[in-house]
Design a protein around this motif. Structure first.
Motif, PDB file in Angstrom:
ATOM      1  N   SER A 286      12.827  16.545  41.975  1.00 33.84           N
ATOM      2  CA  SER A 286      13.829  15.640  42.541  1.00 33.84           C
ATOM      3  C   SER A 286      15.067  16.409  42.997  1.00 33.84           C
ATOM      4  O   SER A 286      15.679  16.044  44.011  1.00 33.84           O
TER       5      SER A 286
ATOM      6  N   ARG B 137      15.859   4.074  38.520  1.00 39.90           N
ATOM      7  CA  ARG B 137      16.535   5.320  38.882  1.00 39.90           C
ATOM      8  C   ARG B 137      16.136   5.791  40.286  1.00 39.90           C
ATOM      9  O   ARG B 137      16.891   6.505  40.952  1.00 39.90           O
TER      10      ARG B 137
ATOM     11  N   LEU C 156      12.379  11.557  40.637  1.00 39.87           N
ATOM     12  CA  LEU C 156      13.695  11.308  40.076  1.00 39.87           C
ATOM     13  C   LEU C 156      13.599  10.432  38.837  1.00 39.87           C
ATOM     14  O   LEU C 156      14.351  10.632  37.859  1.00 39.87           O
TER      15      LEU C 156
ATOM     16  N   TYR D 121      18.520   5.545  43.430  1.00 39.65           N
ATOM     17  CA  TYR D 121      19.509   6.560  43.803  1.00 39.65           C
ATOM     18  C   TYR D 121      19.018   7.414  44.969  1.00 39.65           C
ATOM     19  O   TYR D 121      19.823   8.036  45.666  1.00 39.65           O
TER      20      TYR D 121
ATOM     21  N   ALA E 268      23.132  11.190  40.741  1.00 39.19           N
ATOM     22  CA  ALA E 268      21.806  11.583  40.262  1.00 39.19           C
ATOM     23  C   ALA E 268      21.788  13.038  39.799  1.00 39.19           C
ATOM     24  O   ALA E 268      21.215  13.359  38.748  1.00 39.19           O
TER      25      ALA E 268
ATOM     26  N   TRP F 162      15.251  12.249  35.397  1.00 39.32           N
ATOM     27  CA  TRP F 162      16.545  11.729  34.937  1.00 39.32           C
ATOM     28  C   TRP F 162      16.634  11.881  33.414  1.00 39.32           C
ATOM     29  O   TRP F 162      15.721  11.539  32.678  1.00 39.32           O
TER      30      TRP F 162
ATOM     31  N   GLY G  64      20.863   1.121  40.335  1.00 34.82           N
ATOM     32  CA  GLY G  64      20.334   2.310  39.668  1.00 34.82           C
ATOM     33  C   GLY G  64      19.907   2.081  38.240  1.00 34.82           C
ATOM     34  O   GLY G  64      18.985   2.730  37.749  1.00 34.82           O
TER      35      GLY G  64
END
Length: 420
Positions: free
Chosen positions: A218, A286, A411, A289, A337, A415, A282
């Motif tokens: 990501s 996630r 992502l 983002y 992010a 995260w 978000g």
């Protein structure tokens, strides 16, 4: 604990001061774009040389030094690093007004890049320190409003001063103003206490931060996607004033009013909207983002093309308003992010790593690619060559959108949940 233990101002006041400094950051960048035409005529420069001044001269040291400066900020005082950086870049901006040729101006722009290398990543980290995760995207978006506000003020002030005095005084005026506000910034913005390095969270060397980010797809997709967008964004910010002069017949004051109004209305709305939407969407996913910037970039390219190819200034303004916001909507979502791809004590260095890629591509290539294309097409299209060069480069927004969409799934995995 590290940080300033004296009485601190509220997060809102700190954010306002960070926004002011970021505004000067982009004011000092944009002023070269609005002054490009009189500088070209006075110093006898080509579009390629102007592109190098607007991009490579700034990006070379700005991009590479951001990482070590951010590492220093993570280990010492973020507010002191920003204060010194503001003083340095503002001083070199003022010196640009004394340049007598290409190479002298190139060296002064290098100095501006050295100074600005210490401004952004530590500011991202300070905002992450002052604001909780649920409000962070909006805070970063408000900070990022410094981009359209600074670009707009650069256009308005630069055009007015250049037309009524000369282009040299425009550089000197805005540069000295930045030097003056530096001590006020340091008085207001204090570092929050941070836990000292421990065995569980040691001071991270650059190689460790890179190692974490390098394993996260990501990060690469978002960094290169933002870089493709910035290639267009920085190139357009630099060259659109010249397009308005060559293709629409504006004078410097008219260019400042046209471009400045687009940035103040469209740009600020787009940046804030991106942060607001990211905070609202978000938490549920996630991946949003990355989705939000992707959809914005898909709309940006055709709208910019329609506006730039328009024959009416009024129609051009109406068509260019929305893409001036959509093209920088990514700032809140993506910078947030990146903050969550590493532990909190690595945030400034992670941000600088992201900015290294984004700025080497965007700042380093955007202005010079458009300028070189313009020079190459001048024999066939004359003064219209620059307009067509900017339109051709809009395809990079579509590449940016594709990369951001590819980042959605990784992502979600990359995260770091629970980081504050």
């Amino acid at each position: 604990m590290t940080g300033d233990t004296t009485k601190r101002f509220s997060p809102g006041v700190v954010l306002a001061m960070l926004l002011l400094v970021y505004t000067f950051n982009f004011l000092d960048r944009q002023i070269l774009g609005i002054l490009a035409q009189p500088i070209k005529e006075d110093l006898g420069l080509s579009d390629t040389e102007l592109g190098l001044l607007g991009g490579l001269a700034f990006a070379m040291l700005y991009s590479t030094l951001a990482v070590p400066f951010a590492l220093v900020a993570d280990r010492t005082s973020r507010s002191w690093v920003i204060t010194i950086a503001l003083t340095v870049w503002s001083g070199f901006t003022a010196l640009c007004g004394l340049a007598t040729g290409f190479w002298q101006l190139f060296l002064f722009r290098l100095g501006v890049g050295v100074g600005e290398a210490g401004g952004v990543a530590p500011s991202y980290a300070l905002i992450a320190d002052y604001f909780p995760a649920a409000k962070r995207a909006r805070a970063l978006a408000i900070y990022s409003m410094g981009i359209p506000i600074g670009l707009a003020l650069g256009a308005l002030l630069g055009g007015y001063i250049a037309q009524n005095v000369d282009w040299r005084m425009a550089f000197i005026t805005v540069g000295l103003a930045g030097v003056v506000i530096a001590p006020f910034f340091k008085y207001v913005v204090r570092d929050l206490p941070r836990a000292p390095a421990t065995d569980a969270a040691p001071q991270a060397p650059v190689s460790q931060v890179f190692g974490i980010l390098a394993k996260k797809p990501s990060f690469w997709l978002l960094a290169f996607g933002a870089g493709m967008s910035s290639l267009c964004g920085y190139g357009l910010a630099f060259w659109v004033p010249s397009v308005l002069i060559r293709s629409f017949g504006f004078d410097l004051v008219g260019v400042g009013q046209f471009a400045g109004s687009l940035l103040l209305i469209g740009g600020t709305a787009g940046v804030f909207l991106g942060g607001w939407l990211a905070d609202r969407m978000g938490g549920r996913d996630r991946g949003n983002y990355a989705k939000l910037p992707a959809y914005a970039w898909l709309l940006t390219a055709p709208l910019f093309a329609a506006g730039l190819l328009s024959t009416s200034p009024t129609l051009a303004w109406l068509l260019l308003l929305a893409p001036h916001g959509l093209n920088i909507l990514w700032l809140g979502p993506i910078t947030t992010a990146v903050q969550h791809l590493v532990p909190p004590h690595m945030r400034a260095t992670a941000s600088a790593s992201f900015l290294l890629i984004n700025n080497l591509i965007g700042l380093g290539l955007g202005t010079v690619v458009m300028g070189a294309l313009s020079d190459a097409m001048t024999a066939a299209y004359g003064d219209e060559a620059l307009r067509y060069a900017t339109v051709l480069c809009l395809g990079f927004y579509l590449i940016a959108a594709a990369l951001a969409l590819l980042a959605v799934r990784p992502l979600r995995r990359d995260w770091i949940e629970g980081s504050t």
